[in-house]
Design a protein around this motif. Structure first.
Motif, short mmCIF file in Angstrom:
data_model
loop_
_atom_site.label_atom_id
_atom_site.label_comp_id
_atom_site.label_asym_id
_atom_site.label_seq_id
_atom_site.Cartn_x
_atom_site.Cartn_y
_atom_site.Cartn_z
N ARG A 193 -72.87 22.97 76.69
CA ARG A 193 -72.54 21.68 76.06
C ARG A 193 -73.54 20.65 76.55
O ARG A 193 -73.83 20.57 77.75
CB ARG A 193 -71.11 21.27 76.42
N LYS A 194 -74.05 19.87 75.63
CA LYS A 194 -75.17 18.97 75.91
C LYS A 194 -74.99 18.07 77.12
O LYS A 194 -75.88 17.93 77.94
CB LYS A 194 -75.48 18.12 74.67
N ASN A 195 -73.81 17.49 77.25
CA ASN A 195 -73.62 16.53 78.35
C ASN A 195 -73.62 17.17 79.74
O ASN A 195 -73.72 16.50 80.74
CB ASN A 195 -72.33 15.71 78.13
N GLN A 213 -75.88 19.32 80.65
CA GLN A 213 -77.22 19.82 80.95
C GLN A 213 -78.03 18.96 81.90
O GLN A 213 -78.96 19.43 82.51
CB GLN A 213 -78.01 19.95 79.64
#
Ligand code: ZN
Ligand code: MN
Ligand code: MN
Length: 308
Positions: free
Chosen positions: A290-292, A294
């Protein structure tokens, strides 16, 4: 260097062939976008290997410093059994282990990953003692080495030791230079050994147990492999990510676990020379993140490039 890790976000790689030398392994890893990787330091089916040349060491180190942000893991030769009863096998095991430790230290490798050993009928307790004795001898013979001795959790196939977290704990407790000890979790081995990381509940329990028994600060690396065989089968057969009995859920939990952001994650899944399977497995794993999750990245206490 650190900027590179942040931009790539995830410490992900695969086991690389050393055909053409250890520097070729780095080139292969970089060519498919690995930010960490694993290799052997010599032919993995032989006791002895030809020595590394100064030129090869220099080329390897230059490539690493330019293009490899994360730590390098070396896997030990399959013949090694630090729990061997046969005196000549034990002697050869210790000699080969020491030779590989020396190669790792010369190359500046962070982690030397090895299978704890097989007791071959002497019993787990005796086997564990013998492994620790071998490690004590090896550490005595290699004073001041920086490379960590990394116990790989096993599937418990045959008489293999290391399929319970308690085994790893007992070995570490018997090792005198315990600061040199770390642990690698292979997801296929873990699942085959009976730790169900395929569900959220099982995943949480597994890592709570790991934290209580071994301690998260000992965790050096993950081998990311799905399992062809069922939970608790104690059979070690690696499968592609999401294609085996663990399935995508377990890997998604691991890829998004903030405790493991700084832990290198390395594939040991079947592959051909063009490495397209690695590329595909890495793509599947990266897409799960999930992007957040990373962004924030800090190297673990077990490895810091440039501070070795
Ligand atoms: Zn292994
Ligand atoms: Mn493994
Ligand atoms: Mn395996």
């Amino acid at each position: 260097m650190m900027a590179m890790i942040r931009s790539s976000g995830i410490l992900l790689g695969a086991h690389m062939s050393i055909v053409g030398g250890v520097s070729s392994a780095v080139r292969r890893a970089v060519s498919i976008g690995c930010t960490t990787f694993q290799m052997f330091v010599k032919n993995n089916n032989r006791w002895k290997g030809s020595p590394l040349t100064d030129q090869e060491v220099a080329t390897y180190k230059e490539l690493i410093s330019k293009a490899m942000p994360g730590p390098v893991v070396v896997h030990d030769t399959y013949l090694i059994n630090l729990a061997a009863i046969d005196a000549s096998v034990l002697k050869k095991s210790v000699q080969t282990f020491r030779d590989e430790l020396e190669r790792c230290e010369r190359l500046g490798v962070t982690f030397y990953n090895f299978h704890p050993g097989s007791h071959r009928g002497q019993g787990e307790r005796e086997g564990i003692k013998r492994i620790a004795e071998s490690l004590n001898l090896l550490h005595e013979q290699t004073p001041g080495y920086v490379v960590k001795s990394v116990l790989e959790a096993t599937a418990g196939q045959g008489t293999a030791i290391g399929y319970r977290f308690e085994h790893l704990r007992e070995i570490i407790d018997l090792v005198e230079q315990s600061s040199r000890m770390a642990v690698c979790i292979d997801t296929c081995h873990l699942f085959a050994a009976g730790y169900d990381i395929s569900t959220e509940r099982g995943y949480e329990k597994t890592f709570r147990d790991f934290e209580d028994i071994v301690g998260l600060e000992r965790l050096a690396a993950f081998h990311l492999n799905d399992s062809k065989r069922e939970l608790g089968s104690r059979v070690d057969r690696h499968d592609h990510i999401g294609k085996g009995k663990i399935g995508k859920k377990g890997f998604a939990l691991l890829m998004n676990d903030p405790r493991f952001t700084a832990i290198p994650k390395i594939l040991e899944t079947p592959k051909g020379p063009d490495m397209k399977e690695d590329v595909e497995n890495m793509r599947i794993l990266k897409r799960m993140v999930r992007k957040n999750e990373q962004s924030a990245f800090a190297p673990s206490r077990l490895w810091r490039n440039g501070e070795q």
